[in-house]
Motif scaffolding. Structure first.
Motif, PDB file in Angstrom:
ATOM      1  N   SER A   1     -16.360 -19.581   9.640  1.00  0.00           N
ATOM      2  CA  SER A   1     -15.820 -18.349  10.219  1.00  0.00           C
ATOM      3  C   SER A   1     -16.823 -17.198  10.204  1.00  0.00           C
ATOM      4  O   SER A   1     -16.577 -16.153  10.806  1.00  0.00           O
ATOM      5  CB  SER A   1     -14.553 -17.934   9.473  1.00  0.00           C
ATOM      6  N   LYS A   2     -17.961 -17.391   9.521  1.00  0.00           N
ATOM      7  CA  LYS A   2     -18.991 -16.350   9.485  1.00  0.00           C
ATOM      8  C   LYS A   2     -19.982 -16.474  10.642  1.00  0.00           C
ATOM      9  O   LYS A   2     -20.944 -15.717  10.724  1.00  0.00           O
ATOM     10  CB  LYS A   2     -19.763 -16.428   8.160  1.00  0.00           C
TER      11      LYS A   2
ATOM     12  N   GLU B   1     -20.758 -32.618  -7.884  1.00  0.00           N
ATOM     13  CA  GLU B   1     -21.784 -33.085  -8.815  1.00  0.00           C
ATOM     14  C   GLU B   1     -23.187 -32.988  -8.220  1.00  0.00           C
ATOM     15  O   GLU B   1     -24.176 -32.998  -8.957  1.00  0.00           O
ATOM     16  CB  GLU B   1     -21.502 -34.527  -9.233  1.00  0.00           C
ATOM     17  N   TYR B   2     -23.289 -32.914  -6.883  1.00  0.00           N
ATOM     18  CA  TYR B   2     -24.594 -32.988  -6.237  1.00  0.00           C
ATOM     19  C   TYR B   2     -24.952 -31.759  -5.403  1.00  0.00           C
ATOM     20  O   TYR B   2     -26.133 -31.463  -5.217  1.00  0.00           O
ATOM     21  CB  TYR B   2     -24.649 -34.214  -5.315  1.00  0.00           C
ATOM     22  N   LEU B   3     -23.961 -31.040  -4.898  1.00  0.00           N
ATOM     23  CA  LEU B   3     -24.210 -30.005  -3.899  1.00  0.00           C
ATOM     24  C   LEU B   3     -23.555 -28.689  -4.290  1.00  0.00           C
ATOM     25  O   LEU B   3     -22.586 -28.660  -5.061  1.00  0.00           O
ATOM     26  CB  LEU B   3     -23.674 -30.467  -2.535  1.00  0.00           C
ATOM     27  N   GLU B   4     -24.060 -27.590  -3.719  1.00  0.00           N
ATOM     28  CA  GLU B   4     -23.560 -26.254  -4.055  1.00  0.00           C
ATOM     29  C   GLU B   4     -22.979 -25.516  -2.852  1.00  0.00           C
ATOM     30  O   GLU B   4     -22.051 -24.714  -3.008  1.00  0.00           O
ATOM     31  CB  GLU B   4     -24.709 -25.407  -4.627  1.00  0.00           C
TER      32      GLU B   4
ATOM     33  N   ALA C   1     -18.078 -29.056   2.765  1.00  0.00           N
ATOM     34  CA  ALA C   1     -16.945 -29.165   3.684  1.00  0.00           C
ATOM     35  C   ALA C   1     -17.221 -30.204   4.762  1.00  0.00           C
ATOM     36  O   ALA C   1     -16.344 -30.998   5.126  1.00  0.00           O
ATOM     37  CB  ALA C   1     -16.640 -27.809   4.313  1.00  0.00           C
ATOM     38  N   HIS C   2     -18.451 -30.206   5.273  1.00  0.00           N
ATOM     39  CA  HIS C   2     -18.804 -31.174   6.311  1.00  0.00           C
ATOM     40  C   HIS C   2     -18.662 -32.603   5.794  1.00  0.00           C
ATOM     41  O   HIS C   2     -18.093 -33.468   6.472  1.00  0.00           O
ATOM     42  CB  HIS C   2     -20.234 -30.936   6.802  1.00  0.00           C
TER      43      HIS C   2
ATOM     44  N   ASP D   1     -14.612 -23.515   6.518  1.00  0.00           N
ATOM     45  CA  ASP D   1     -15.376 -22.686   5.588  1.00  0.00           C
ATOM     46  C   ASP D   1     -15.742 -23.455   4.320  1.00  0.00           C
ATOM     47  O   ASP D   1     -16.868 -23.363   3.832  1.00  0.00           O
ATOM     48  CB  ASP D   1     -14.573 -21.439   5.209  1.00  0.00           C
ATOM     49  N   ASP D   2     -14.768 -24.179   3.777  1.00  0.00           N
ATOM     50  CA  ASP D   2     -14.996 -24.836   2.490  1.00  0.00           C
ATOM     51  C   ASP D   2     -13.946 -25.920   2.274  1.00  0.00           C
ATOM     52  O   ASP D   2     -13.033 -26.109   3.096  1.00  0.00           O
ATOM     53  CB  ASP D   2     -14.961 -23.818   1.341  1.00  0.00           C
ATOM     54  N   MET D   3     -14.067 -26.634   1.156  1.00  0.00           N
ATOM     55  CA  MET D   3     -13.115 -27.709   0.849  1.00  0.00           C
ATOM     56  C   MET D   3     -11.729 -27.159   0.540  1.00  0.00           C
ATOM     57  O   MET D   3     -10.720 -27.843   0.758  1.00  0.00           O
ATOM     58  CB  MET D   3     -13.631 -28.542  -0.318  1.00  0.00           C
TER      59      MET D   3
END
Length: 534
Positions: A90-91, A187-190, A196-197, A358-360
């Motif tokens: 959304s940004k 555990e792997y990504l920030e 989300a993808h 946007d996110d999970m």
């Protein structure tokens, strides 16, 4: 009329089984309720000039061994890979997921340099799981309660593969199969848009959210496909997904098989504990000592089998088997190619799968709506325009969009699905896309809207579940569909199962159909001619 084998349902698994039986010399008949073959893998023209992949819409999981054995390219099958995809937030930002390793690393660095290294570790962890599970796809799951040599040998095979992982990876495998996709990605990504993808592959077709245990395995189920040897790649079957089942039908016909479409099954004929044939809804009766059902386990044994012919504990297990339909589908004819305001000019990722998240947590909120009996107010969508790669599906200069939607309940809290609710559901989806593509709605020429109830009615998938039952740990391997009956046989002699309710599960894979054919032929003293599945 009498046949050696009758296969119920001309979906891709039913046709796969039928092809192998016919190639082994059996006089085989396929019966299909619709006027066309394909089941959930079908191409249809519902508005002049446009071809829709009405239900399933991308190809990757179809086992290469099956493609080769059935000579599907000879019968017209061509799969065209797409090389990337993207998520918009959304940004006004986007994340481009590319199959090109170097391009993907540059994109991850653009968002967060730490995620570039984290993704390498994530990818290695997923590939370890792929290497463990893929050899099991074209094998019959053992019965752990059996002392037959074949079951003991298969248990030893799985046990050795598991032991060979080593102590650390054994523990990681158990965690992976039982954890949520959100926990796994964390555990792997920030970066939110990156997670989300990737999280979408953990919830597609499943009545679970990204924070639900078991969704990491669902991601693996989508990750272990390939196109032309490229592991994890996805593509479009030229002419739509019906090209797969049309090629299978042609392969079946070339081996002497017969297909009768236009009337569904009424009931299985059973005498003295053995199947003797089938009766169709139109009254036609066909006889065979071997009958294979491509329908899901509930439709097979609850809807079309006399309960008196089944053990009570088996029937209870069938009724406990979970479907929980959660997916809707839109197919849209477009007057031109829509624009996306966040996409750079000429972006190749528009040729792949597009998402708007946007996110999970946004996916989890969409799941919360489903639990309350509503379609998601901000749904997860898997949006593709195949005509950028396959122009055969639309008139020149026009396009076709396929939109898979998560979540949509099978039963709504405020009553049954009707035309008004389908239209409101479609508007929710279109509005979300339009926030990122301002001209999308104005380009719509025609649309097909399918709720889970529509998918059940038209395709025959109970509750509209695209996998013929949830892919949770308690419904996999020797538990799929019912403990003690995971080897494609049923309590009724001569009646087999070959649909995605059986191991290894759903997707346009063909493995359940090939595995079932192997077991039928083994019981008849014949062998299936297919490399690793022999």
């Amino acid at each position: 009329m009498t046949y050696d084998a009758i296969i119920v349902g001309a979906g891709h698994n039913g046709l796969t089984t039928a092809c192998f039986l016919a190639r082994a010399g059996l006089k085989a008949l396929v019966i299909e309720k619709n006027d066309y073959v394909g089941g959930a893998a079908v191409s249809r023209e519902l508005t002049p000039g446009w071809t829709y992949s009405n239900c399933s819409y991308v190809c990757s999981l179809l086992r290469p061994e099956i493609i080769r054995a059935l000579e599907l390219p000879k019968f017209g099958l061509q799969v065209i890979p797409y090389e990337s995809g993207a998520t918009f937030n959304s940004k006004g930002e986007y994340f481009n997921y590319s199959s090109d390793h170097d391009a993907l690393r540059r994109e991850l660095v653009r968002h967060n340099p730490r995620d570039a290294d984290g993704y390498e570790r994530y990818s290695r962890a997923v590939m370890k799981q792929c290497r463990f599970i893929k050899p099991l796809l074209l094998r019959t799951a053992p019965d752990p309660a059996s002392f037959r040599p074949r079951d003991l040998s298969e248990l030893l095979y799985i046990g050795k593969r598991f032991h060979d992982l080593g102590e650390r990876d054994m523990a990681e495998t158990v965690r992976f199969w039982t954890m949520s996709i959100a926990e796994f990605l964390d555990e792997y990504l920030e970066t939110d848009i990156v997670k989300a993808h990737l999280a979408g592959s953990g919830i597609i077709g499943t009545g679970l959210g990204p924070y639900s245990p078991g969704t990491a395995y669902v991601l693996l189920h989508h990750y272990m496909g390939e196109v032309d040897g490229a592991i994890g790649a996805w593509g479009f079957a030229r002419g739509g997904m019906g090209a797969i089942t049309r090629a299978m039908a042609d392969s079946f016909h070339a081996s002497g098989g017969e297909i009768r479409a236009g009337s569904g099954l009424d009931r299985f004929l059973v005498s003295n504990g053995r199947v003797t044939g089938v009766v169709l809804e139109n009254g036609d009766e066909f006889h065979a000592k071997t009958v294979v059902s491509g329908m899901d386990v509930r439709r097979t044994f609850v809807d079309h089998t006399d309960a008196a012919d089944l053990p009570e504990d088996f029937l209870k297990g069938v009724k406990r088997y979970r479907f929980r339909g959660s997916s809707g589908k839109l197919n849209i004819a477009l007057d031109g190619m829509p624009s996306f305001h966040a996409a750079p000019k000429g972006a190749r990722f528009l040729r792949g799968d597009l998402h708007f998240l946007d996110d999970m947590e946004e996916i989890e909120r969409a799941y919360d709506d489903w639990k309350e009996g509503r379609w998601s107010s901000s749904p997860y969508v898997d949006f593709l325009i195949p005509t950028q790669i396959d122009p055969t599906m639309a008139p020149p200069g026009k396009h076709y969009a396929t939109i898979f939607v998560q979540y949509a309940p099978y039963e709504l809290a405020d009553g049954a699905w009707d035309d008004a609710k389908r239209e409101a559901f479609a508007k929710t989806v279109i509005d979300k896309i339009s926030r990122h593509s301002p001209d999308f709605e104005s380009l719509i020429v025609h649309k097909e809207v399918r709720s889970p109830a529509d998918i059940e009615r038209e395709v025959g998938l109970t509750e509209g579940n695209i996998f013929q039952g949830e892919l949770t740990f308690d419904q996999l391997l020797f538990n799929r569909p019912v403990p003690g009956y995971a080897q494609y046989r049923s309590p009724i002699g001569g009646l087999y199962m070959c649909g995605s309710s059986t191991h290894p599960g759903g997707g346009v894979m063909g493995a359940p159909g090939a595995n079932a054919a192997r077991e039928v032929l083994r019981d008849l003293g014949k062998r299936i001619d297919m490399g690793a599945a022999a």
